[in-house]
Design a protein around this motif. Structure first.
Motif, PDB file in Angstrom:
ATOM      1  N   LEU A 310      67.036  52.990  51.884  1.00 48.83           N
ATOM      2  CA  LEU A 310      66.743  53.814  50.588  1.00 48.83           C
ATOM      3  C   LEU A 310      67.124  55.111  50.782  1.00 48.83           C
ATOM      4  O   LEU A 310      67.556  55.748  50.021  1.00 48.83           O
ATOM      5  CB  LEU A 310      65.460  53.369  49.972  1.00 48.83           C
ATOM      6  N   MET A 311      66.334  55.959  51.774  1.00 44.46           N
ATOM      7  CA  MET A 311      66.275  57.051  51.938  1.00 44.46           C
ATOM      8  C   MET A 311      68.018  57.556  52.264  1.00 44.46           C
ATOM      9  O   MET A 311      68.330  58.716  51.530  1.00 44.46           O
ATOM     10  CB  MET A 311      65.502  57.508  53.201  1.00 44.46           C
ATOM     11  N   LYS A 312      68.602  56.709  52.998  1.00 41.15           N
ATOM     12  CA  LYS A 312      69.997  57.201  53.129  1.00 41.15           C
ATOM     13  C   LYS A 312      70.941  57.295  51.910  1.00 41.15           C
ATOM     14  O   LYS A 312      71.521  58.195  51.659  1.00 41.15           O
ATOM     15  CB  LYS A 312      70.747  56.102  54.345  1.00 41.15           C
ATOM     16  N   ALA A 313      70.568  56.128  50.879  1.00 41.39           N
ATOM     17  CA  ALA A 313      71.137  56.168  49.805  1.00 41.39           C
ATOM     18  C   ALA A 313      70.862  57.367  49.000  1.00 41.39           C
ATOM     19  O   ALA A 313      71.655  57.965  48.153  1.00 41.39           O
ATOM     20  CB  ALA A 313      70.872  54.943  48.982  1.00 41.39           C
ATOM     21  N   LEU A 314      69.621  57.769  48.863  1.00 42.67           N
ATOM     22  CA  LEU A 314      69.386  59.034  48.098  1.00 42.67           C
ATOM     23  C   LEU A 314      69.818  60.297  48.659  1.00 42.67           C
ATOM     24  O   LEU A 314      70.351  61.058  47.889  1.00 42.67           O
ATOM     25  CB  LEU A 314      67.783  58.947  48.020  1.00 42.67           C
ATOM     26  N   LYS A 315      69.789  60.372  49.803  1.00 42.16           N
ATOM     27  CA  LYS A 315      70.437  61.411  50.489  1.00 42.16           C
ATOM     28  C   LYS A 315      71.967  61.511  50.212  1.00 42.16           C
ATOM     29  O   LYS A 315      72.759  62.733  49.786  1.00 42.16           O
ATOM     30  CB  LYS A 315      70.282  61.616  51.928  1.00 42.16           C
ATOM     31  N   LYS A 335      62.650  67.602  51.554  1.00 39.85           N
ATOM     32  CA  LYS A 335      62.427  66.543  52.173  1.00 39.85           C
ATOM     33  C   LYS A 335      60.953  65.625  51.582  1.00 39.85           C
ATOM     34  O   LYS A 335      61.246  64.554  51.503  1.00 39.85           O
ATOM     35  CB  LYS A 335      61.823  66.652  53.766  1.00 39.85           C
ATOM     36  N   LYS A 336      59.904  66.679  51.448  1.00 39.56           N
ATOM     37  CA  LYS A 336      59.113  65.944  50.850  1.00 39.56           C
ATOM     38  C   LYS A 336      59.157  65.029  49.449  1.00 39.56           C
ATOM     39  O   LYS A 336      58.322  64.311  49.014  1.00 39.56           O
ATOM     40  CB  LYS A 336      57.771  66.744  50.592  1.00 39.56           C
ATOM     41  N   ASP A 337      60.211  65.641  48.679  1.00 44.53           N
ATOM     42  CA  ASP A 337      60.672  65.186  47.351  1.00 44.53           C
ATOM     43  C   ASP A 337      61.181  63.748  47.790  1.00 44.53           C
ATOM     44  O   ASP A 337      60.702  62.695  46.945  1.00 44.53           O
ATOM     45  CB  ASP A 337      61.552  66.079  46.615  1.00 44.53           C
ATOM     46  N   TYR A 338      62.102  63.682  48.694  1.00 47.32           N
ATOM     47  CA  TYR A 338      62.498  62.372  49.090  1.00 47.32           C
ATOM     48  C   TYR A 338      61.183  61.338  49.292  1.00 47.32           C
ATOM     49  O   TYR A 338      61.444  60.167  48.714  1.00 47.32           O
ATOM     50  CB  TYR A 338      63.508  62.284  50.158  1.00 47.32           C
ATOM     51  N   GLU A 339      60.690  61.954  50.061  1.00 49.15           N
ATOM     52  CA  GLU A 339      59.414  61.101  50.686  1.00 49.15           C
ATOM     53  C   GLU A 339      58.496  60.526  49.551  1.00 49.15           C
ATOM     54  O   GLU A 339      57.888  59.283  49.439  1.00 49.15           O
ATOM     55  CB  GLU A 339      58.713  61.573  51.772  1.00 49.15           C
ATOM     56  N   TYR A 340      58.186  61.387  48.598  1.00 48.09           N
ATOM     57  CA  TYR A 340      57.526  61.122  47.301  1.00 48.09           C
ATOM     58  C   TYR A 340      58.075  59.778  46.565  1.00 48.09           C
ATOM     59  O   TYR A 340      57.338  59.033  46.297  1.00 48.09           O
ATOM     60  CB  TYR A 340      57.177  62.361  46.745  1.00 48.09           C
ATOM     61  N   LEU A 341      59.230  60.092  46.309  1.00 51.84           N
ATOM     62  CA  LEU A 341      60.112  59.314  45.403  1.00 51.84           C
ATOM     63  C   LEU A 341      59.969  57.831  46.226  1.00 51.84           C
ATOM     64  O   LEU A 341      59.589  56.679  45.436  1.00 51.84           O
ATOM     65  CB  LEU A 341      61.541  59.520  45.447  1.00 51.84           C
ATOM     66  N   VAL A 342      60.214  57.763  47.572  1.00 55.25           N
ATOM     67  CA  VAL A 342      60.366  56.615  48.405  1.00 55.25           C
ATOM     68  C   VAL A 342      58.983  55.694  48.421  1.00 55.25           C
ATOM     69  O   VAL A 342      58.740  54.625  48.183  1.00 55.25           O
ATOM     70  CB  VAL A 342      60.727  56.674  49.760  1.00 55.25           C
ATOM     71  N   ARG A 343      57.850  56.622  48.631  1.00 56.77           N
ATOM     72  CA  ARG A 343      56.354  56.076  48.710  1.00 56.77           C
ATOM     73  C   ARG A 343      55.986  55.515  47.160  1.00 56.77           C
ATOM     74  O   ARG A 343      55.417  54.573  47.205  1.00 56.77           O
ATOM     75  CB  ARG A 343      55.648  56.966  49.315  1.00 56.77           C
ATOM     76  N   SER A 344      56.518  56.171  46.308  1.00 49.21           N
ATOM     77  CA  SER A 344      56.143  55.832  44.763  1.00 49.21           C
ATOM     78  C   SER A 344      56.517  54.270  44.643  1.00 49.21           C
ATOM     79  O   SER A 344      55.529  53.641  43.730  1.00 49.21           O
ATOM     80  CB  SER A 344      56.483  56.608  43.680  1.00 49.21           C
ATOM     81  N   GLY A 345      57.334  53.762  45.160  1.00 56.99           N
ATOM     82  CA  GLY A 345      57.834  52.516  44.690  1.00 56.99           C
ATOM     83  C   GLY A 345      57.547  51.293  45.769  1.00 56.99           C
ATOM     84  O   GLY A 345      57.925  50.257  45.713  1.00 56.99           O
ATOM     85  N   MET A 346      56.736  52.088  46.835  1.00 67.01           N
ATOM     86  CA  MET A 346      56.497  51.089  47.939  1.00 67.01           C
ATOM     87  C   MET A 346      55.511  49.952  47.627  1.00 67.01           C
ATOM     88  O   MET A 346      55.502  48.844  48.353  1.00 67.01           O
ATOM     89  CB  MET A 346      55.890  51.985  49.402  1.00 67.01           C
ATOM     90  N   GLN A 347      54.365  50.140  46.586  1.00 69.21           N
ATOM     91  CA  GLN A 347      53.646  49.046  46.326  1.00 69.21           C
ATOM     92  C   GLN A 347      53.984  48.131  44.979  1.00 69.21           C
ATOM     93  O   GLN A 347      53.574  47.318  44.550  1.00 69.21           O
ATOM     94  CB  GLN A 347      52.165  49.756  45.768  1.00 69.21           C
ATOM     95  N   VAL A 372      69.299  55.413  41.578  1.00 65.53           N
ATOM     96  CA  VAL A 372      69.636  54.836  43.005  1.00 65.53           C
ATOM     97  C   VAL A 372      68.647  54.079  43.482  1.00 65.53           C
ATOM     98  O   VAL A 372      68.630  52.885  44.168  1.00 65.53           O
ATOM     99  CB  VAL A 372      69.974  55.963  43.677  1.00 65.53           C
ATOM    100  N   ALA A 373      67.244  54.722  43.379  1.00 65.27           N
ATOM    101  CA  ALA A 373      66.121  54.019  43.878  1.00 65.27           C
ATOM    102  C   ALA A 373      65.893  52.463  43.338  1.00 65.27           C
ATOM    103  O   ALA A 373      65.744  51.601  44.130  1.00 65.27           O
ATOM    104  CB  ALA A 373      64.795  54.584  43.570  1.00 65.27           C
ATOM    105  N   GLN A 374      66.191  52.500  41.782  1.00 67.09           N
ATOM    106  CA  GLN A 374      65.904  51.092  41.419  1.00 67.09           C
ATOM    107  C   GLN A 374      67.045  50.057  41.576  1.00 67.09           C
ATOM    108  O   GLN A 374      66.538  48.769  41.965  1.00 67.09           O
ATOM    109  CB  GLN A 374      65.877  51.407  39.862  1.00 67.09           C
ATOM    110  N   THR A 375      68.304  50.629  41.973  1.00 70.55           N
ATOM    111  CA  THR A 375      69.240  49.673  41.991  1.00 70.55           C
ATOM    112  C   THR A 375      69.077  49.286  43.665  1.00 70.55           C
ATOM    113  O   THR A 375      69.380  48.142  44.085  1.00 70.55           O
ATOM    114  CB  THR A 375      70.532  50.591  42.125  1.00 70.55           C
ATOM    115  N   GLN A 376      68.726  50.152  44.633  1.00 67.07           N
ATOM    116  CA  GLN A 376      68.443  49.897  45.837  1.00 67.07           C
ATOM    117  C   GLN A 376      67.367  48.783  46.064  1.00 67.07           C
ATOM    118  O   GLN A 376      67.570  47.742  46.815  1.00 67.07           O
ATOM    119  CB  GLN A 376      68.251  51.035  46.725  1.00 67.07           C
ATOM    120  N   SER A 377      66.350  48.901  45.256  1.00 70.46           N
ATOM    121  CA  SER A 377      65.143  47.839  45.260  1.00 70.46           C
ATOM    122  C   SER A 377      65.767  46.713  44.672  1.00 70.46           C
ATOM    123  O   SER A 377      65.231  45.496  45.274  1.00 70.46           O
ATOM    124  CB  SER A 377      64.300  48.436  44.297  1.00 70.46           C
ATOM    125  N   GLN A 378      66.497  46.619  43.593  1.00 70.55           N
ATOM    126  CA  GLN A 378      66.958  45.357  43.260  1.00 70.55           C
ATOM    127  C   GLN A 378      67.917  44.705  43.981  1.00 70.55           C
ATOM    128  O   GLN A 378      67.866  43.164  44.368  1.00 70.55           O
ATOM    129  CB  GLN A 378      67.606  45.476  41.935  1.00 70.55           C
TER     130      GLN A 378
END
Length: 383
Positions: A310-315, A335-347, A372-378
């Protein structure tokens, strides 16, 4: 065009007051500072440079006593203060004048949005736009000595001599690319962040490996960090001269409560052991008596390897956009913006963007990053 670069020394209150009155009639002035900070927490102002297109004025903070005209100038909303890479300069102004200049225009930020490069130095920017070489051999000078050397005076004057010309060229580039409002927004954020009241309560979260500590250990670390922040400021001493973060981490992890064990913690300065040992130990004892309900929650560990795709896809998404827009990716997202986005969907919930990506950046990359995050998750759910 002949750009005046001869230094004009200002060390009298009446001189400065007259000049400030003149400068407040201009749309913009170039501003820079020279300071010392080797043995102190706060920067010590050694020189203030102002360029107005007609001269390069070097104002002596060591002799000027009436700072009111200067404060009024720095807060005059009709005068844009043009600086380069201004974060440390803002600290100087806060400490010396008690104000944050506004509105300001940071030419380093502007250069990035103009496609000239990320984190470009001032000499590089002047060379790029004006094909003029600026010497940087006095960067490490002692700016508190008096008198300043001829080389120091010349160096200081050159730091503002060309800045208004650079400012004009950057304005033209940004207006053409319709990115001027982005720069103004980020510069306004610089001012707002610099004006925020200091809050030390979350300093412990920035300590390396703090995420490995349990809640009670974090309660100790939190109080130790608050003490260090307050004392460093009160004593005007660099944080690490008081005590380093790894030492605080070790004290918290071992819940040290006696001088014998404290003296074995690596890298604690002898002066701190002598003067502050009992205070440190008492902080630990007091933290151990705190009710469990007041302990901080455990901190998030580094992102797991499973989040790598997911991180790679976002970058990749940001990199492709940045290439098309001819922008450095770093001005769009941190960098912290990427991490915030990734962590927000981890639950298992919906992905969320940090506040920084909800302004003008939302239409540029924020909305796309969510997709991108939603597509990657699906896709991962179907595997």
């Amino acid at each position: 065009m002949l750009i005046p670069s001869e230094p004009i020394w200002i060390d009298q209150d009446d001189q400065l007051a007259e000049l400030c009155a003149v400068w407040r009639k201009q749309a913009a002035i170039a501003v820079d500072t020279e300071f010392m900070r080797s043995d102190t927490f706060y920067p010590i102002a050694g020189l203030l440079q102002i360029g107005d297109g007609k001269g390069c004025y070097l104002i002596d903070p060591l002799t000027i006593s009436n700072l009111a005209p200067l404060r009024e100038l720095m807060l005059d909303t009709a005068v844009t203060k043009v600086l380069h890479s201004c974060s440390e300069d803002l600290e100087v102004f806060q400490r010396w004048l008690g104000v944050v200049p506004a509105p300001l225009f940071d030419t380093q930020i502007a250069a990035a949005f103009a496609g000239l490069g990320f984190s470009l130095g001032y000499s590089g920017l002047v060379k790029n736009l004006l094909t003029i070489e600026i010497p940087k051999d006095e960067t490490r000078s002692d700016w508190l000595q008096r008198p300043l050397s001829v080389a120091q005076l010349k160096y200081a004057a050159l730091d503002v001599a060309h800045m208004l010309i650079v400012y004009g060229k950057l304005l033209q580039l940004l207006k053409t690319s319709e990115r001027l409002e982005w720069v103004k927004s980020d510069c306004a954020d610089l001012v707002a962040n610099a004006r925020k009241l200091e809050d030390y309560s979350d300093a412990y979260q920035k300590v390396g490996f703090a995420w490995k500590l349990r809640p009670q250990e974090l309660a100790i670390l939190k109080q130790l960090c608050i003490w260090r922040e307050r004392e460093a400021r009160a004593r005007d001493l660099p944080r690490n001269r008081l005590i380093k973060e790894p030492s605080l981490w070790e004290i918290a992890r071992k819940k040290i409560q006696d001088i014998a064990h404290l003296s074995k913690v690596p890298d604690i300065p002898s002066r701190t052991l002598k003067n502050d040992a009992e205070i440190i130990l008492q902080i630990v004892r007091d933290a151990l008596e705190l009710d469990e309900s007041s302990w901080p929650a455990r901190l998030e560990p580094p992102l797991a390897q499973s989040e790598g795709p997911l991180m790679k896809a976002l970058k990749n998404y940001v990199r492709e956009y940045a290439e098309q827009a001819q922008l450095p990716p770093e001005v769009l997202i941190r960098k912290k913006d990427y991490e915030y986005l990734v962590r927000s969907g981890m639950q298992g919930g919906a992905y969320q963007l940090p506040a920084r990506l909800m302004g003008w950046r939302f239409t540029l990359i924020g909305e796309g990053l969510l997709k991108v995050a939603q597509t990657q998750s699906q896709q991962s759910e179907t595997l």
